[in-house]
Design a protein around this motif. Structure first.
Motif, PDB file in Angstrom:
ATOM      1  N   ALA A 128      16.218  16.123  -0.180  1.00  0.00           N
ATOM      2  CA  ALA A 128      14.788  16.223  -0.479  1.00  0.00           C
ATOM      3  C   ALA A 128      14.477  15.835  -1.922  1.00  0.00           C
ATOM      4  O   ALA A 128      13.334  15.501  -2.240  1.00  0.00           O
ATOM      5  N   CYS A 129      15.478  15.858  -2.789  1.00  0.00           N
ATOM      6  CA  CYS A 129      15.243  15.485  -4.193  1.00  0.00           C
ATOM      7  C   CYS A 129      14.843  14.020  -4.325  1.00  0.00           C
ATOM      8  O   CYS A 129      14.028  13.672  -5.175  1.00  0.00           O
ATOM      9  N   CYS A 130      15.410  13.164  -3.494  1.00  0.00           N
ATOM     10  CA  CYS A 130      15.118  11.726  -3.577  1.00  0.00           C
ATOM     11  C   CYS A 130      13.647  11.433  -3.283  1.00  0.00           C
ATOM     12  O   CYS A 130      12.979  10.812  -4.104  1.00  0.00           O
ATOM     13  N   PRO A 131      13.109  11.870  -2.140  1.00  0.00           N
ATOM     14  CA  PRO A 131      11.686  11.579  -1.915  1.00  0.00           C
ATOM     15  C   PRO A 131      10.778  12.304  -2.891  1.00  0.00           C
ATOM     16  O   PRO A 131       9.710  11.800  -3.220  1.00  0.00           O
ATOM     17  N   SER A 132      11.202  13.464  -3.365  1.00  0.00           N
ATOM     18  CA  SER A 132      10.375  14.188  -4.333  1.00  0.00           C
ATOM     19  C   SER A 132      10.172  13.357  -5.590  1.00  0.00           C
ATOM     20  O   SER A 132       9.069  13.280  -6.119  1.00  0.00           O
ATOM     21  N   GLY A 133      11.247  12.719  -6.043  1.00  0.00           N
ATOM     22  CA  GLY A 133      11.141  11.852  -7.213  1.00  0.00           C
ATOM     23  C   GLY A 133      10.336  10.591  -6.930  1.00  0.00           C
ATOM     24  O   GLY A 133       9.585  10.101  -7.773  1.00  0.00           O
ATOM     25  N   PHE A 134      10.471  10.079  -5.723  1.00  0.00           N
ATOM     26  CA  PHE A 134       9.779   8.857  -5.334  1.00  0.00           C
ATOM     27  C   PHE A 134       8.264   9.068  -5.246  1.00  0.00           C
ATOM     28  O   PHE A 134       7.492   8.238  -5.695  1.00  0.00           O
ATOM     29  N   ILE A 135       7.861  10.200  -4.674  1.00  0.00           N
ATOM     30  CA  ILE A 135       6.433  10.426  -4.448  1.00  0.00           C
ATOM     31  C   ILE A 135       5.742  11.028  -5.650  1.00  0.00           C
ATOM     32  O   ILE A 135       4.519  11.004  -5.737  1.00  0.00           O
ATOM     33  N   LYS A 136       6.500  11.551  -6.595  1.00  0.00           N
ATOM     34  CA  LYS A 136       5.894  12.119  -7.809  1.00  0.00           C
ATOM     35  C   LYS A 136       5.546  10.982  -8.749  1.00  0.00           C
ATOM     36  O   LYS A 136       6.395  10.261  -9.230  1.00  0.00           O
ATOM     37  N   ARG A 137       4.273  10.779  -8.993  1.00  0.00           N
ATOM     38  CA  ARG A 137       3.836   9.673  -9.861  1.00  0.00           C
ATOM     39  C   ARG A 137       3.049  10.190 -11.008  1.00  0.00           C
ATOM     40  O   ARG A 137       2.348  11.088 -10.986  1.00  0.00           O
ATOM     41  N   MET A 158       8.810  16.840   3.017  1.00  0.00           N
ATOM     42  CA  MET A 158       9.174  17.505   4.264  1.00  0.00           C
ATOM     43  C   MET A 158      10.306  16.734   4.936  1.00  0.00           C
ATOM     44  O   MET A 158      10.144  15.558   5.279  1.00  0.00           O
ATOM     45  N   ILE A 159      11.445  17.406   5.077  1.00  0.00           N
ATOM     46  CA  ILE A 159      12.649  16.820   5.652  1.00  0.00           C
ATOM     47  C   ILE A 159      13.064  17.662   6.852  1.00  0.00           C
ATOM     48  O   ILE A 159      13.161  18.883   6.757  1.00  0.00           O
ATOM     49  N   ARG A 160      13.338  16.998   7.955  1.00  0.00           N
ATOM     50  CA  ARG A 160      13.760  17.690   9.176  1.00  0.00           C
ATOM     51  C   ARG A 160      15.271  17.565   9.331  1.00  0.00           C
ATOM     52  O   ARG A 160      15.826  16.476   9.244  1.00  0.00           O
ATOM     53  N   HIS A 218       4.928  14.003   3.128  1.00  0.00           N
ATOM     54  CA  HIS A 218       4.835  14.707   1.856  1.00  0.00           C
ATOM     55  C   HIS A 218       3.433  15.224   1.638  1.00  0.00           C
ATOM     56  O   HIS A 218       2.479  14.812   2.291  1.00  0.00           O
ATOM     57  N   ALA A 219       3.357  16.147   0.746  1.00  0.00           N
ATOM     58  CA  ALA A 219       2.096  16.695   0.255  1.00  0.00           C
ATOM     59  C   ALA A 219       2.298  16.845  -1.250  1.00  0.00           C
ATOM     60  O   ALA A 219       3.417  16.674  -1.744  1.00  0.00           O
ATOM     61  N   SER A 248       0.856  -1.192   0.000  1.00  0.00           N
ATOM     62  CA  SER A 248       0.000   0.000   0.000  1.00  0.00           C
ATOM     63  C   SER A 248       0.888   1.237   0.000  1.00  0.00           C
ATOM     64  O   SER A 248       2.091   1.171   0.278  1.00  0.00           O
ATOM     65  N   GLU A 249       0.302   2.370  -0.291  1.00  0.00           N
ATOM     66  CA  GLU A 249       1.089   3.615  -0.301  1.00  0.00           C
ATOM     67  C   GLU A 249       1.680   3.888   1.082  1.00  0.00           C
ATOM     68  O   GLU A 249       2.832   4.294   1.198  1.00  0.00           O
ATOM     69  N   ASP A 250       0.909   3.619   2.134  1.00  0.00           N
ATOM     70  CA  ASP A 250       1.414   3.824   3.497  1.00  0.00           C
ATOM     71  C   ASP A 250       2.599   2.906   3.793  1.00  0.00           C
ATOM     72  O   ASP A 250       3.586   3.339   4.392  1.00  0.00           O
ATOM     73  N   GLU A 251       2.504   1.640   3.378  1.00  0.00           N
ATOM     74  CA  GLU A 251       3.610   0.693   3.587  1.00  0.00           C
ATOM     75  C   GLU A 251       4.842   1.114   2.797  1.00  0.00           C
ATOM     76  O   GLU A 251       5.971   1.057   3.305  1.00  0.00           O
ATOM     77  N   ALA A 252       4.638   1.541   1.566  1.00  0.00           N
ATOM     78  CA  ALA A 252       5.761   1.967   0.726  1.00  0.00           C
ATOM     79  C   ALA A 252       6.436   3.199   1.324  1.00  0.00           C
ATOM     80  O   ALA A 252       7.675   3.283   1.359  1.00  0.00           O
ATOM     81  N   LEU A 253       5.665   4.150   1.816  1.00  0.00           N
ATOM     82  CA  LEU A 253       6.248   5.345   2.419  1.00  0.00           C
ATOM     83  C   LEU A 253       6.989   5.019   3.711  1.00  0.00           C
ATOM     84  O   LEU A 253       8.021   5.609   4.006  1.00  0.00           O
ATOM     85  N   GLU A 254       6.472   4.074   4.489  1.00  0.00           N
ATOM     86  CA  GLU A 254       7.162   3.683   5.717  1.00  0.00           C
ATOM     87  C   GLU A 254       8.494   3.014   5.383  1.00  0.00           C
ATOM     88  O   GLU A 254       9.510   3.285   6.032  1.00  0.00           O
ATOM     89  N   ARG A 255       8.500   2.161   4.392  1.00  0.00           N
ATOM     90  CA  ARG A 255       9.766   1.542   3.952  1.00  0.00           C
ATOM     91  C   ARG A 255      10.733   2.608   3.469  1.00  0.00           C
ATOM     92  O   ARG A 255      11.916   2.577   3.781  1.00  0.00           O
TER      93      ARG A 255
END
Length: 80
Positions: A71-80, A41-43, A35-36, A6-13
């Protein structure tokens, strides 16, 4: 064939990999908060040793740039 997570599982991984398995992120204690649409969002927690100016405690520009770069890595990952 394995079920797609699921998207939640993928984001947790992804969060685990981002926070714990990437040495540079781990060293800076970067944390993927979420993310939004169009936003990752990176701390970057304050740490005295990351200071660029010991007199006023401002973070060094390289630490801030590293967070922006990470932040570029998750941006690419979450952009679908």
């Amino acid at each position: 064939m394995a079920d797609r997570p699921s998207e939640d599982e993928a984001l947790e991984r992804f969060r685990q990999v981002f926070d714990q398995w990437i040495p540079h992120n781990k060293s800076l204690q970067l944390e993927f908060l979420g993310h939004a649409p169009g936003v990752a969002m990176i701390r970057l927690p304050y740490a005295k040793h990351l200071g660029g100016n010991p007199e006023n405690g401002v973070l060094h520009g390289r630490a801030i740039t590293s967070r922006k770069d990470a932040a570029c890595c998750p941006s690419g990952f979450i952009k679908r």
